[in-house]
Enzyme design. Structure first.
Site, PDB file in Angstrom:
ATOM      1  N   THR A  79      -2.194   0.426  26.118  1.00 62.61           N
ATOM      2  CA  THR A  79      -2.974   1.726  25.753  1.00 62.61           C
ATOM      3  C   THR A  79      -3.163   2.685  26.789  1.00 62.61           C
ATOM      4  OG1 THR A  79      -5.074   0.667  25.942  1.00 62.61           O
ATOM      5  CG2 THR A  79      -3.933   0.847  23.936  1.00 62.61           C
ATOM      6  N   TYR A 197     -12.455 -11.659  14.215  1.00 61.77           N
ATOM      7  CA  TYR A 197     -11.358 -12.224  15.071  1.00 61.77           C
ATOM      8  C   TYR A 197     -10.664 -13.323  14.740  1.00 61.77           C
ATOM      9  CZ  TYR A 197      -8.870 -13.809  19.386  1.00 61.77           C
ATOM     10  OH  TYR A 197      -8.007 -14.155  20.276  1.00 61.77           O
ATOM     11  N   ALA A 199     -10.549 -14.234  11.508  1.00 64.64           N
ATOM     12  CA  ALA A 199      -9.613 -13.932  10.280  1.00 64.64           C
ATOM     13  C   ALA A 199      -8.365 -13.016  10.680  1.00 64.64           C
ATOM     14  CB  ALA A 199     -10.661 -12.977   9.454  1.00 64.64           C
TER      15      ALA A 199
END
Length: 287
Positions: A79, A197, A199
């Site tokens: 990013t 996190y 999940a």
């Protein structure tokens, strides 16, 4: 009446066809055996894309470095513009993109293809936490929906969007490797206050298995690595201490995770798909 079983030589010839290696029909010497083994693991001529590879001491950059050493042409993305520094270090091509944005992922796919060609190997590493973008650590009762969506977006949506952008072309060409970086959290264990996190990473393994079934007949394999406690630049002191308390007495290294991930990328790993390889130094074996 039973048909005669094929000989070992004929099986070896068939295997050579499957993995695109020549079959000599001769008893190999030690030197030729070693050369053939190197061919089995070589990624020369393959083009790889690794996401989330901006940190010099992170898992993504370690994977990209190992792929480059294996002979692949490598593209990396993160990013921030620091990705160009990493790219220069390993003679790769760097791209900046927000992989939670569907439009940017589409633009990335076009840019990578124009710059280096059709992607054969995709490693979805983006989503792991960093010092500038830490994990959301809150009990479920205190977790906002925005927090929940943020964790799922950067850890699960990224893997979905980037896989979708490249998998069809892999299937059409009849060869491809997708490796997702999950985590032990959500797969073999969980810790308090990191439900989102866990999940998301459990979702990554579900995506891995489901996508593997969709392209299994197209020469594309989809697998995942699930790192445990790994020492990176974003590791906290408590995390490192947990690593010291583990069975091996230390946290793992990005290079150890990279070795597992690149195994899945090799032509010789063509019969492995839909699998999750835990890389945690045996920590998950403890109750």
């Amino acid at each position: 009446m039973n048909e005669p079983r094929p000989s070992l030589d004929s099986f070896d010839d068939g295997l050579a066809d499957v993995i695109d290696l020549p079959s000599t029909g001769q008893t190999p010497t030690e030197s030729s055996q070693r050369g053939r083994l190197q061919e089995l693991d070589s990624l020369a001529g393959k083009i790889a894309l690794v996401t989330g590879a901006g940190a010099p001491d992170g898992i993504g950059f370690a994977i990209a470095t190992r792929l480059r050493l294996a002979g692949a042409t490598v593209a990396i993305v993160s990013t921030t513009k620091r990705i160009h520094e990493r790219a220069e270090e390993i003679d790769a091509v760097g791209f900046v993109a927000d992989l939670t944005d569907e439009a940017e992922v589409g633009g990335l796919a076009d840019a990578v293809t124009d710059a280096v060609g059709e992607v054969d190997i995709l490693v979805n590493n983006a989503g792991l936490t960093s010092k500038s973008d830490p994990a959301v650590v809150k009990p479920v009762a205190q977790l906002s929906y925005e927090d929940w969506r943020s964790e799922l977006s950067r850890n699960l949506d990224t893997a979905f969007l980037v896989s979708r952008a490249f998998v069809q072309a892999m299937a059409e060409r009849g060869w491809g490797r997708i490796v997702n970086v999950a985590a032990t959290a959500g797969v073999v264990n969980a810790v308090p206050a990191e439900a989102a996190y866990a999940a998301a990473k459990a979702g990554v393994t579900g995506l891995t298995k489901a996508l593997a079934t969709e392209v299994v007949a197209d020469g594309v394999t989809v697998n995942a690595v699930a790192p445990g406690l790994v020492r990176t630049g974003s590791s906290t002191v408590p995390e490192l201490q947990q690593g010291l308390d583990g069975p091996m007495g230390r946290p793992g290294t990005p290079e150890e995770v990279a070795a597992a991930a690149v195994f899945f990328c090799a032509p010789s790993a063509s019969y492995v798909t839909g699998q999750v390889l835990v890389v945690d130094g045996g920590r998950s074996l403890r109750v």
